[in-house]
Scaffold this motif. Structure first.
Motif, PDB file in Angstrom:
ATOM      1  N   UNK A 150     -18.993 -32.464 -15.115  1.00 14.93           N
ATOM      2  CA  UNK A 150     -17.980 -31.842 -14.352  1.00 14.93           C
ATOM      3  C   UNK A 150     -16.720 -31.849 -14.646  1.00 14.93           C
ATOM      4  N   UNK A 151     -16.049 -30.608 -14.874  1.00 17.41           N
ATOM      5  CA  UNK A 151     -14.511 -30.689 -15.484  1.00 17.41           C
ATOM      6  C   UNK A 151     -14.030 -31.171 -14.316  1.00 17.41           C
ATOM      7  N   UNK A 152     -12.557 -31.799 -14.706  1.00 17.59           N
ATOM      8  CA  UNK A 152     -11.705 -32.590 -13.746  1.00 17.59           C
ATOM      9  C   UNK A 152     -10.872 -31.551 -13.073  1.00 17.59           C
ATOM     10  N   UNK A 153     -10.850 -31.306 -11.739  1.00 14.75           N
ATOM     11  CA  UNK A 153     -10.177 -30.304 -11.158  1.00 14.75           C
ATOM     12  C   UNK A 153      -9.146 -30.916 -10.059  1.00 14.75           C
ATOM     13  N   UNK A 154      -9.022 -32.091  -9.945  1.00 16.73           N
ATOM     14  CA  UNK A 154      -7.988 -32.742  -8.992  1.00 16.73           C
ATOM     15  C   UNK A 154      -8.135 -34.229  -9.500  1.00 16.73           C
ATOM     16  N   UNK A 155      -6.728 -34.785  -9.288  1.00 16.96           N
ATOM     17  CA  UNK A 155      -6.569 -36.447  -9.288  1.00 16.96           C
ATOM     18  C   UNK A 155      -5.696 -36.567  -8.486  1.00 16.96           C
ATOM     19  N   UNK A 156      -5.839 -37.697  -7.662  1.00 14.01           N
ATOM     20  CA  UNK A 156      -5.141 -38.513  -6.488  1.00 14.01           C
ATOM     21  C   UNK A 156      -5.074 -39.890  -6.997  1.00 14.01           C
ATOM     22  N   UNK A 157      -3.905 -40.514  -6.794  1.00 16.06           N
ATOM     23  CA  UNK A 157      -3.745 -41.955  -7.180  1.00 16.06           C
ATOM     24  C   UNK A 157      -3.651 -42.721  -5.673  1.00 16.06           C
ATOM     25  N   UNK A 158      -4.146 -43.426  -5.261  1.00 14.11           N
ATOM     26  CA  UNK A 158      -4.126 -44.275  -4.025  1.00 14.11           C
ATOM     27  C   UNK A 158      -3.900 -45.693  -4.443  1.00 14.11           C
ATOM     28  N   UNK A 224     -15.008 -28.982  -6.315  1.00 12.60           N
ATOM     29  CA  UNK A 224     -14.156 -29.497  -5.525  1.00 12.60           C
ATOM     30  C   UNK A 224     -12.797 -28.986  -6.165  1.00 12.60           C
ATOM     31  N   UNK A 225     -11.943 -28.393  -5.216  1.00 17.21           N
ATOM     32  CA  UNK A 225     -10.587 -27.575  -5.523  1.00 17.21           C
ATOM     33  C   UNK A 225      -9.665 -28.487  -5.453  1.00 17.21           C
ATOM     34  N   UNK A 226      -9.495 -29.397  -4.515  1.00 18.65           N
ATOM     35  CA  UNK A 226      -8.226 -30.348  -4.574  1.00 18.65           C
ATOM     36  C   UNK A 226      -8.611 -31.743  -3.588  1.00 18.65           C
ATOM     37  N   UNK A 227      -7.782 -32.412  -3.827  1.00 22.33           N
ATOM     38  CA  UNK A 227      -7.910 -33.661  -2.979  1.00 22.33           C
ATOM     39  C   UNK A 227      -6.533 -34.017  -2.622  1.00 22.33           C
ATOM     40  N   UNK A 238     -11.088 -34.002   0.945  1.00 26.32           N
ATOM     41  CA  UNK A 238     -11.588 -33.134  -0.413  1.00 26.32           C
ATOM     42  C   UNK A 238     -11.941 -31.769   0.319  1.00 26.32           C
ATOM     43  N   UNK A 239     -11.342 -30.968  -0.627  1.00 28.78           N
ATOM     44  CA  UNK A 239     -11.649 -29.429  -0.345  1.00 28.78           C
ATOM     45  C   UNK A 239     -12.522 -28.762  -1.282  1.00 28.78           C
ATOM     46  N   UNK A 240     -13.257 -27.906  -0.938  1.00 30.48           N
ATOM     47  CA  UNK A 240     -14.379 -27.274  -1.797  1.00 30.48           C
ATOM     48  C   UNK A 240     -14.569 -25.620  -1.617  1.00 30.48           C
ATOM     49  N   UNK A 241     -15.111 -25.433  -2.778  1.00 32.08           N
ATOM     50  CA  UNK A 241     -15.346 -23.922  -2.725  1.00 32.08           C
ATOM     51  C   UNK A 241     -16.707 -23.756  -1.839  1.00 32.08           C
ATOM     52  N   UNK A 242     -17.229 -24.619  -1.157  1.00 29.96           N
ATOM     53  CA  UNK A 242     -18.075 -24.437  -0.434  1.00 29.96           C
ATOM     54  C   UNK A 242     -18.001 -24.136   0.968  1.00 29.96           C
ATOM     55  N   UNK A 243     -16.467 -23.898   1.216  1.00 27.06           N
ATOM     56  CA  UNK A 243     -15.920 -23.450   2.340  1.00 27.06           C
ATOM     57  C   UNK A 243     -15.671 -24.656   3.556  1.00 27.06           C
ATOM     58  N   UNK A 244     -15.697 -25.996   2.985  1.00 29.92           N
ATOM     59  CA  UNK A 244     -15.693 -27.013   3.829  1.00 29.92           C
ATOM     60  C   UNK A 244     -14.631 -27.822   3.211  1.00 29.92           C
ATOM     61  N   UNK A 245     -13.975 -28.624   4.033  1.00 26.49           N
ATOM     62  CA  UNK A 245     -13.439 -29.820   3.549  1.00 26.49           C
ATOM     63  C   UNK A 245     -14.015 -31.127   4.364  1.00 26.49           C
ATOM     64  N   UNK A 246     -14.031 -32.352   3.633  1.00 19.66           N
ATOM     65  CA  UNK A 246     -14.483 -33.605   4.044  1.00 19.66           C
ATOM     66  C   UNK A 246     -13.336 -34.647   4.151  1.00 19.66           C
ATOM     67  N   UNK A 266     -12.269 -23.084  -0.134  1.00 23.77           N
ATOM     68  CA  UNK A 266     -11.180 -23.525   0.442  1.00 23.77           C
ATOM     69  C   UNK A 266     -10.352 -23.919  -1.029  1.00 23.77           C
ATOM     70  N   UNK A 267      -9.229 -23.171  -1.319  1.00 24.70           N
ATOM     71  CA  UNK A 267      -8.653 -23.480  -2.522  1.00 24.70           C
ATOM     72  C   UNK A 267      -7.558 -24.391  -2.483  1.00 24.70           C
TER      73      UNK A 267
END
Length: 469
Positions: A150-158, A224-227, A238-246, A266-267
């Motif tokens: 899975x190519x890396x589409x989003x990175x978030x540091x917590x 996954x489009x973004x975090x 997490x937002x996704x092209x599956x039309x949902x966010x979790x 969800x872009x």
């Protein structure tokens, strides 16, 4: 550990600030469904125009035709070099000891198109379609780690955790080794195996997935489009092209909620203020959700729709003061809404020829990266947006942006270090100042347009042209 790639500058290169004539497109592009042009439009790399010596190559590199995977894309069909712009006029900002916006250098590791960036202090994390996450420190490759798929589409540091979102719909969690700062160990995958097995025992946890197949609601069924992190950094979205966010609890990696948010992918998603969450979709809408805590979990309720249009929403951002929400679209326009006016529409920023693919805010600045290969730097002052400069130098669509405050700022000056990732496989590093002179003026209706298209200079001879809605 097998997933850890240690090493200093192995294969990574940095070159000094380079100049490159801005290039634009004369052909209108088709409707964008998501913010990744490579996903929909090209499968084979194409040759671009012969441009001579590349500014990203060492001085002794042989003359060659650079590979261009986007040259046959609807983003930039019929690419032609623009004639050189006249040099920027002498700026009064120099007399005040304020430095202009400048390109500091390029980080190159020719292994894939750059899809994601995250900056933390002196560290920069870059994600690409090579499945590798590279870590840069002081403009040199410091370390790296690799996901299995899975190519890396989003990175978030917590804090000490690094979350990466991938094309395969999974979120991977990493942490810096306590024994070696150059090593990153994977400490989890979301959803966790424990949570997956526990949920799978109950039929009520299954929902209809793509292709009429059922699956657990805690799992994304598409990329996954973004975090994004909540304001208090206790929840991960997490937002996704599956039309949902979790919604995930960071402390124990548990999936708390899944929301069917849109009619299409969800872009973008950004957690804003007052418990509000903003989502943007390929269906052309921006929606607002209100978060409420219920027991040990969360519940998100639909609040309102800020925007409904024909073209796709590609990126969202909230300024650091949490007073303005920005939305980028595939028509090249940035809309914004103002919190103090109950999220009423404040206007639009017009500065790009092609789709805006990414947004980032810092101080009073908002930066927009586009498929036209340029980055517009806007400054908001008393509700008015001015375009300070147009950063050009990339040879491909600008896919992602990250920003950190410049710790070497001059007295009385507010400066930032901006990183831009592109589908030309490079990351560029810019120094941007809020005190730079403006190129654009704001009309009374809130629409920002260039003062003069024929003479508005970018920092490396690029040009800016407004895109009509």
């Amino acid at each position: 550990m097998r997933n850890s790639l240690r090493g200093g500058q192995r294969g990574g290169r940095i070159f000094s600030a380079d100049n490159n004539n801005g290039r634009g497109s004369t052909q209108k592009f088709g409707r964008l469904k998501n913010s990744d042009p490579l996903e929909d439009d090209f499968t084979v790399r194409q040759k671009s125009l012969q441009l001579g010596d590349s500014p990203m190559s060492p001085p002794d590199a042989p003359l060659q035709e650079p590979s261009s995977p986007f040259s046959k894309s609807p983003w930039s069909s019929h690419l032609n070099p623009l004639p050189p712009s006249p040099p920027p006029p002498h700026s009064s900002a120099e007399d005040n000891n304020f430095s202009p916006n400048v390109l500091m250098g390029s980080l190159v590791r020719e292994e894939g198109h750059i899809y994601s960036l995250a900056a933390s202090g002196d560290l920069l994390y870059t994600g690409s379609d090579s499945k590798n996450i590279r870590v840069w420190k002081n403009q040199k490759e410091f370390s790296g780690f690799k996901s299995n798929s899975g190519l890396v589409k989003a990175i978030v540091i917590a804090g000490e955790k690094i979350f990466t979102g991938h094309q395969d719909g999974k979120i991977r969690v990493w942490r810096v080794s306590s024994k070696n700062a150059s090593m990153h160990n994977r400490i989890g995958t979301l959803p966790t195996l424990k949570d997956y097995i526990k949920r799978s025992m109950r039929p009520c946890n299954y929902v209809e997935a793509k292709r009429h197949r059922n699956g657990l609601w805690i799992k994304h069924f598409d990329a996954i489009s973004c975090l994004s992190l909540s304001e208090d950094r206790t929840f991960l979205y997490s937002a996704s092209w599956d039309k949902t966010f979790k919604v995930w609890r960071i402390s124990n990696f548990k999936c708390l909620e899944s929301v069917n948010a849109h009619d299409d992918a969800v872009n973008s998603l950004v957690a804003g203020f007052d418990g509000l969450v903003f989502t943007g979709s390929a269906d052309g809408s921006v929606k607002v959700w209100r978060r409420e805590l219920q027991g040990k979990g969360t519940k998100h309720f639909f609040s309102q729709t800020l925007l409904k249009q024909e073209c796709a929403v590609t990126a969202l951002a909230v300024n650091p003061d949490a007073t303005v929400v920005y939305c980028a679209s595939s028509d090249g326009i940035v809309n914004f809404w103002e919190r103090e006016k109950h999220l009423s529409h404040g206007g639009v920023l017009r500065g790009h020829k092609l789709a805006v693919l990414c947004l980032v805010t810092a101080g009073n600045l908002v930066l927009s990266g586009s498929a036209d290969m340029g980055i517009c730097v806007w400054k908001r002052t008393n509700g008015v947006h001015l375009c300070l400069s147009v950063l050009s130098g990339h040879n491909g669509p600008v896919k992602c942006l990250a920003v950190e405050k410049d710790r070497e700022s001059l007295s009385g000056e507010t400066r930032f270090i901006v990183y831009s990732g592109s589908l030309d496989k490079s990351v560029k590093m810019w120094r941007v100042s809020e005190q730079a002179p403006a190129l654009m003026q704001n009309q009374s209706d809130g629409h920002a347009v260039p003062n003069s298209l024929s003479s508005a200079p970018s920092l490396s001879s690029g040009r800016v042209s407004p895109k009509k809605a």
